[in-house]
Design a protein around this motif. Structure first.
Motif, short mmCIF file in Angstrom:
data_model
loop_
_atom_site.label_atom_id
_atom_site.label_comp_id
_atom_site.label_asym_id
_atom_site.label_seq_id
_atom_site.Cartn_x
_atom_site.Cartn_y
_atom_site.Cartn_z
N TRP A 1 38.26 29.87 43.01
CA TRP A 1 36.81 29.76 42.79
C TRP A 1 36.11 31.02 43.34
O TRP A 1 35.29 31.64 42.66
N TYR B 1 39.60 26.57 46.20
CA TYR B 1 38.63 27.43 46.90
C TYR B 1 38.94 28.91 46.61
O TYR B 1 38.05 29.73 46.39
N CYS C 1 38.59 21.69 38.22
CA CYS C 1 37.63 21.05 39.13
C CYS C 1 36.20 21.14 38.58
O CYS C 1 35.70 22.24 38.29
N CYS D 1 41.90 23.85 50.33
CA CYS D 1 42.05 23.52 48.90
C CYS D 1 42.35 24.82 48.16
O CYS D 1 41.62 25.80 48.32
S1 SF4 Z 1 37.03 22.40 45.42
FE1 SF4 Z 1 39.06 21.53 45.79
S2 SF4 Z 1 38.71 19.78 47.16
FE2 SF4 Z 1 36.72 20.37 46.28
S3 SF4 Z 1 36.53 19.01 44.49
FE3 SF4 Z 1 37.40 20.97 43.74
S4 SF4 Z 1 39.63 20.66 43.77
FE4 SF4 Z 1 38.69 19.03 45.03
#
Ligand code: SF4
Length: 432
Positions: free
Chosen positions: A131, A128, A92, A125
């Motif tokens: 991340w 998340y 992402c 998601c």
């Molecule tokens: S955090 Fe998740 S929903 Fe948001 S852009 Fe990245 S992959 Fe897509």
């Protein structure tokens, strides 16, 4: 081609005020960072800000920070830095732009982003969760996942009054109580339920206005563009949720759009085609992308983005502040589940959007960086085509990475789509 100059005070006010609020928000974050204070990092699909504001956490939306680097045309610098650091080109783009922001000590085109003191996110998601682990490692901060039970099958959503809903609601409420305890521990402050009632009341005002706003765009011509104007509205809906400034902004927007609808003032002076947008915008070419549609008289009257990225505001849910925690759990469950439904069970709601807005076509925009939103779009499109006789366009690009966005290729496909829409319209004129 832009219309609406007959009342300069009212028409265009939402975009001006939205830009001002955004500048104020980032100025506040910059001041927080410069004073060495910390913030709460949250996400658009279930931000839980109603609780976090009770503890006066400055609120940071890393997704919004990242997309702003693309809109301001510097995303590639951030992406390159994160990739040089070791992150794969495939993941992402929002994550990578944020990693680079952190590596630069919060340096961002709109100011300085404070470090986190806590990160709160849902399972809407899976990125998340991974991340937030990055911040956990970088800053040794607590992270908190709220697990929201999703819809079990198409059309199987449950609602208050149903025992299954009550069980899900209790499960979410238990987690909210744990989050409150964690916030008390971090800040050393006691939870104030009356402050929670206040933030929920402001969210109620915003949700009612957001729902009214979406309904107003059924007018012909549409008073706002769901892609260009709508993205500004979304920024305010997330960044100012639970505040008087956010609620007032949306009530003012309803006033502006009601005026435009009543006076036949469209976002385009000559609206030819009404379109629905599915996916996340192409931020590296944000304005140009939209122009490729408006040049043909095409305007986006609604989008799934206004649905899943609005933090549940789109459903217009009204909290019952007489039973705040229980009702907050209900609202979070309904709102986040609805965002997940926009990916897993898109068909029925898309059909409702097409009918409600009298749309001529649907534009699917899968992007390399976001599998959460893009996976399954080709199948969704096929299913929609089997159900409805509506034109559709499927164009791929990215929301962050200009290296995979080819303007000429996009334009060719978009031009061909409009030629198809024109011949469709001619055919229907001839046969009726
Ligand atoms: S955090 Fe998740 S929903 Fe948001 S852009 Fe990245 S992959 Fe897509």
């Amino acid at each position: 081609m832009n219309g609406g100059t007959s009342d300069t005070n009212l028409v265009g006010r939402g975009n001006r005020d939205g830009a001002r609020l955004f500048r104020e928000w980032f100025a506040e974050l910059t001041a927080t960072a410069e004073q060495g204070q910390r913030s709460a990092y949250v996400f658009v699909m279930g931000s839980l800000v109603e609780i976090l504001r009770v503890f006066d956490f400055p609120i940071v939306f890393p997704e919004i920070n990242s997309l702003q680097t693309a809109v301001r045309r510097v995303a590639h610098e951030y992406l390159n830095q994160a990739e040089d650091y070791g992150y794969s080109p495939d993941i992402c783009g929002y994550v990578k732009a944020d990693v680079a922001t952190q590596l630069r000590g919060g340096e961002h085109p709109m100011g300085r982003i404070p470090k986190p003191e806590i990160a709160v996110f849902t399972n809407a998601c899976n990125t998340y969760i991974k991340w937030a682990e990055i911040w956990e490692r970088m800053y040794r901060i607590p992270t908190f996942t709220v697990d929201i039970p999703g819809t079990r099958g198409a059309g199987l959503q449950t609602w208050p009054g149903d025992p299954d809903f009550a069980a899900d609601r209790r499960y979410v409420e238990g987690q909210l109580r744990e989050l409150i305890a964690l916030c008390e521990e971090i800040t050393g402050r006691s939870f104030d339920i009356d402050r929670l009632r206040e933030t929920m009341t402001e969210t109620n005002r915003m949700s009612a206005a957001w729902k009214a706003l979406l309904d107003l765009n059924r007018a012909r011509p549409a008073p706002f563009n769901a892609l260009s104007d709508g993205t500004i509205f979304l920024g305010v809906a997330n960044g100012f949720r639970g505040t008087d400034a956010g609620a007032t902004y949306f009530e003012n927007l309803v006033e502006e759009m009601t005026y435009k609808a009543e006076h036949g003032i469209g976002t385009l002076t000559e609206e030819q085609y009404r379109l629905i947008f599915v996916g996340v915008p192409c931020y590296p070419l944000f304005r140009r992308f939209n122009e490729m549609f408006t040049a043909w008289g095409g305007t986006f009257v609604n989008s799934t983005y206004l649905w899943f990225a609005s933090g549940g505001t789109n459903v217009g849910f009204q909290y019952d502040v007489a039973r705040p925690l229980e009702s907050l759990a209900e609202g979070v469950l309904i709102g986040v589940r609805d965002a997940m439904d926009s990916m897993f069970f898109q068909l029925d709601i898309l059909e409702g959007m097409i009918d409600g807005c009298a749309a001529d076509g649907v534009v699917y925009h899968p992007i390399k960086s976001c599998r959460t939103v893009s996976t399954g779009l080709a199948d969704n499109r096929r299913a929609l085509m089997e159900r409805l006789d509506v034109a559709s366009l499927f164009i791929e690009s990215d929301m962050m990475d200009r290296r995979v966005v080819t303007e000429a290729q996009l334009k060719n496909r978009i031009d061909a789509f409009f030629e198809g829409l024109a011949s469709r319209r001619n055919r229907s004129t001839v046969t009726t």
